[in-house]
Design a protein around this motif. Structure first.
Motif: not given
Length: 818
Positions: A517, A575-577, A618-619, A621, A630
């Motif tokens: 990230k 987008t996030d995971w 993003v990461g 969630i 991360t």
């Protein structure tokens, strides 16, 4: 309830559910058999009925209901189904009778049966499900006899086509009718369908003595005649042409690559009778029956056909040095079995997740992949590697034929294989065997781990693992990361842990994914992922976009995992995971089973692949916060895209991958040799076992901070937890602890519940800006009984409808201390 029916067993399990749990799969066109009898079961015959997955068998609860221990083929000629020797398919479970009355339960020791069924007062049947059905009836019969000889079953209970009672039904024998005239109701006492055993486990558990085949009337009744010697004729140890040349004194020596120096049978026709210039060529794809060439003047006169005639070898008598399979009517199963044996003996095909697969190696990178075969490829392979024959009624002899499409199709669709070795994955470097921790340094198939290694062991330098060598190896790895801008030392440690995971992923049942990230583009996210992936294998990372829907996730992940890639990378994520079901399972389950896109087949694929991701701000969630670690990078400059990695760490690893992989293996081996010292760190569910041992503790041992620091922070700083806590606070203010339906909650927010509305709008429950009651109800259900700040939502009822209450939970002493 009808008058002739009775309640189901105490465990509330229907007969159909019971049967399908025992028989999850059968051979093609084979089915479980049931029988139902009214009154006294000792009178009348035993009419068998087949059981399918789709249709529940017609069994009356007030009848004696039975299930056969074996499955049977349905007649292909007239679709007739019965329990006869010529229709036997496989033996699926053993039933031990008369426990509690004739046999004490102490005889089981610590053994856990698959089920226990009370079939008469204080008398029980013990069920033992086999891990893999036994298709050799004599083998199953011998094992049952061994169980009987050990005193674990009634001596009168021999025969592998036994009928076992089902849990829903009666025992209608006269002696078990009570004073009111009611029969005894069968009762399922224990039900553990996951407890399945191999024959070897049963032999070891009960110290069984092997029983030689006695060919008793019982075993003969349910066994098939062994026609395998008529059907499969293995290839000889030596090419029959070479053998005959040696016998005739015409063979000289091998010249390599299938070429052999021989004496020409027509040497007398040579000028001066010179014994030179003649060669025999073994069969190849270019020359299926081989070749013969003589450099003298008669070379156009004598070819392979003339050589074979001279040696008295028939042209179609398998000069190709291949096994021969004869297609015999009525022996479909044995013919298919022979074809599978040939595939297994060639050591080129395996079974993986219900599919027949082979291993392909990329000619450019040298990276191995698992290739599921197609029915066309299977046909071609069996055509090239086997000589097929069928009996010709006119000539009264066997003649050559193509592989029968019907037989090949059944083998292809079997999903249960008897001879093909199991393949769990391919490995691209030496690896630690999961079962015993031994470092496997030889390539090829390892029957213990079921892994296939594709690597050159001479290129991996693995000297004595000492702490000094481990520190030197770690320093070499740290130099590769020198130019990356990690936010903290914990992030650098996490990157090293990702490298370790890349090297040993095939050893680990479970491993987290890793996400790089950064706040802006050009920060080195993708480059770091390439560096990590270079440790996993000689091929590049399999890069894909992160799936936007659950359906897309299932299709994408399954299709990729079918080939067992070293790395799957979600590159440059926007987008996030998102916690799609398949994404969650691929990180916390050893296997995924689903239907293959475009094919009416299901496959079970291994998840032993390294999963990477990268993106700006993003990461992971929600449910993925505990599954994805991360790694934060931040160059802290206005133009990060201009940063150059002068040391070229990715190129270094790609050029000398074996050296850097050996460094990781050295560190882990040194940690193991030092006694596997483990630091007192917080445990992480799922990833607290082998992954921590291989990719966490060795780094801490050498002075690095805990690589899982960010993962633990994610668990503790769960934003979903904060949102839920805010919702609970506003809910408590408005409704206190009284139960209220979701509909009334939504109505309240439409009128005067602004603060509650704002808390709900932060949740994933909106449709076009409005609260979706179904989504809100689903969210509450998903978080039911989750304690946040000493409160939890509990399901209740109000106005005859499902409702929710916010309940205060007294803190535990440990919480009070904190």
């Amino acid at each position: 309830m009808a008058e002739n029916e009775i309640p189901v067993s105490p465990l509330k399990l229907k007969n159909h559910e019971f049967i399908l749990a025992i028989f999850p799969e059968t051979l093609p066109n084979a089915f479980p058999a049931v029988c139902t009898k009214s009154g006294d079961p000792e009178t009348g015959g035993w009419a068998a009925r087949k059981v399918t997955k789709e249709k529940e068998p017609q069994l009356i609860n007030s009848y004696n209901n039975y299930l056969n221990c074996s499955s049977f083929f349905q007649s292909e000629e007239n679709n007739f189904f019965n329990v006869r020797k010529e229709h036997f398919a496989a033996h699926h479970f053993f039933m031990l009778d008369d426990f509690g009355t004739k046999i004490p339960f102490e005889r089981l020791g610590n053994f856990e049966p698959s089920w226990v069924l009370e079939t008469s007062p204080k008398n029980y049947q013990i069920g033992i499900i086999l891990t893999d059905p036994v298709t050799d009836s004599l083998e199953a019969d011998r094992l049952l006899k061994a169980l009987i000889d050990e005193g674990l079953c009634d001596p009168g209970s021999s025969g592998i086509a036994r009928w076992a009672r089902l849990p829903v039904g009666i025992n209608g024998k006269t002696k078990y009718i009570d004073e009111s005239g009611k029969p005894f109701l069968c009762r399922l006492i224990k039900w553990n369908p996951d407890k399945r055993y191999t024959p070897k486990e049963l032999i070891d558990q009960f110290n069984l003595k092997p029983i030689e085949s006695t060919h008793s009337s019982v075993s003969e009744k349910f066994s098939q005649p062994d026609r395998s010697s008529d059907i499969l004729i293995p290839k000889s140890d030596e090419n029959p042409v070479i053998t005959t040349l040696k016998i005739r004194g015409l063979y000289k020596e091998s010249l390599g690559s299938g070429k052999h120096d021989v004496t020409c049978p027509w040497v007398n026709e040579h000028t001066g009778a010179l014994d030179t210039g003649a060669a025999y060529f073994a069969p190849s794809e270019e020359y299926p029956v081989g070749g013969f060439c003589c450099q003298h003047s008669h070379r156009d006169k004598y070819r392979i056909r003339q050589l074979l005639d001279f040696l008295d070898i028939q042209f179609n008598d398998s000069p190709q040095h291949k096994p021969l399979i004869r297609v015999i009517d009525g022996e479909l199963d044995n013919v298919i079995d022979a074809a599978e044996k040939v595939l297994a003996e060639n050591e080129m095909h395996y079974q993986s997740g219900g599919l027949i697969v082979s291993i392909a190696i990329d000619s450019t990178t040298g990276d191995p992949t698992i290739c599921p075969t197609s029915v066309q490829a299977l046909t071609r392979k069996l055509s090239a590697s086997v000589t097929w024959q069928k009996y010709d009624g006119r000539s009264k002899k066997h003649i050559s034929c193509d592989p029968p499409q019907r037989h090949i199709a059944i083998l292809y669709n079997s999903q249960i294989f008897r001879h093909l070795p199991v393949l769990k994955g391919v490995v691209r470097q030496p690896y630690f065997r999961e079962s015993d921790g031994e470092l496997v340094t030889h390539p090829g198939y390892d029957s213990t781990s079921n892994l296939f290694g594709v690597f050159d062991p001479s290129k991996f330098d693995l000297p004595e693992p000492t702490i000094e060598a481990a520190r030197s190896s770690l320093s070499m790895l740290e130099d590769l990361l020198m130019e990356f801008h990690f936010v903290s030392e914990a992030d650098k440690s996490a990157a090293l842990s990702a490298i370790f995971t890349a090297v040993v992923r095939s050893t680990l049942q479970y491993a987290p994914g890793f996400h790089v990230k950064a706040p802006v583009s050009g920060s080195g996210k993708t480059y770091l992922c390439e560096l990590i992936g270079a440790f996993a294998g000689p091929g590049g990372n399999a890069k894909v976009s992160y799936p936007t829907t659950s359906e897309e996730a299932t299709k994408t992940i399954l299709s990729l995992l079918l080939t067992n890639p070293a790395v799957i990378e979600f590159d440059d994520m926007s987008t996030d995971w998102l916690p799609h079901g398949t994404i969650k399972r691929m990180l916390t389950a050893e296997q995924i089973t689903d239907r293959i896109l475009g094919v009416s087949k299901t496959a079970t694929v291994s998840t032993r692949t390294l999963f990477l991701g990268s993106g700006n701000n993003v990461g992971p969630i929600r449910d993925l916060l505990r599954r994805v670690l991360t790694i934060n990078v931040n160059p802290r400059c206005t133009t990060p895209a201009t940063i150059a990695y002068k040391e070229l760490p990715v190129d270094k690893v790609r050029k000398c991958r074996e050296k850097y992989v050996s460094a990781v293996l050295m560190i882990i081996s040194a940690w193991r040799k030092a006694g596997m010292p483990r630091s007192n760190i917080e445990s992480i569910a799922t990833f607290g076992g082998a992954w921590a041992d291989y990719c966490r503790h060795p780094l801490i041992w050498l002075g690095h901070p805990d690589p899982a620091t960010n993962l633990i922070k994610q668990l503790k700083q769960d934003p979903d937890s904060d949102l839920l806590k805010e919702l609970m606070a506003e809910w408590n203010t408005v409704f206190s602890s009284r139960p209220i339906t979701v509909r009334k909650v939504v109505e309240y927010t439409r009128n005067n519940g602004q603060n509650l509305l704002e808390a709900i709008r932060e949740l994933p429950v909106l449709d076009r800006g409005e609260i979706n009651p179904s989504k809100l109800g689903w969210f509450l259900k998903k978080n039911a009984n989750r304690i946040i700040g000493n409160y939890e939502f509990q399901e209740s009822s109000a106005d005859g409808r499902k409702a929710w209450s916010l309940i205060f939970v007294s803190p535990t002493p440990s919480q009070t201390d904190k």
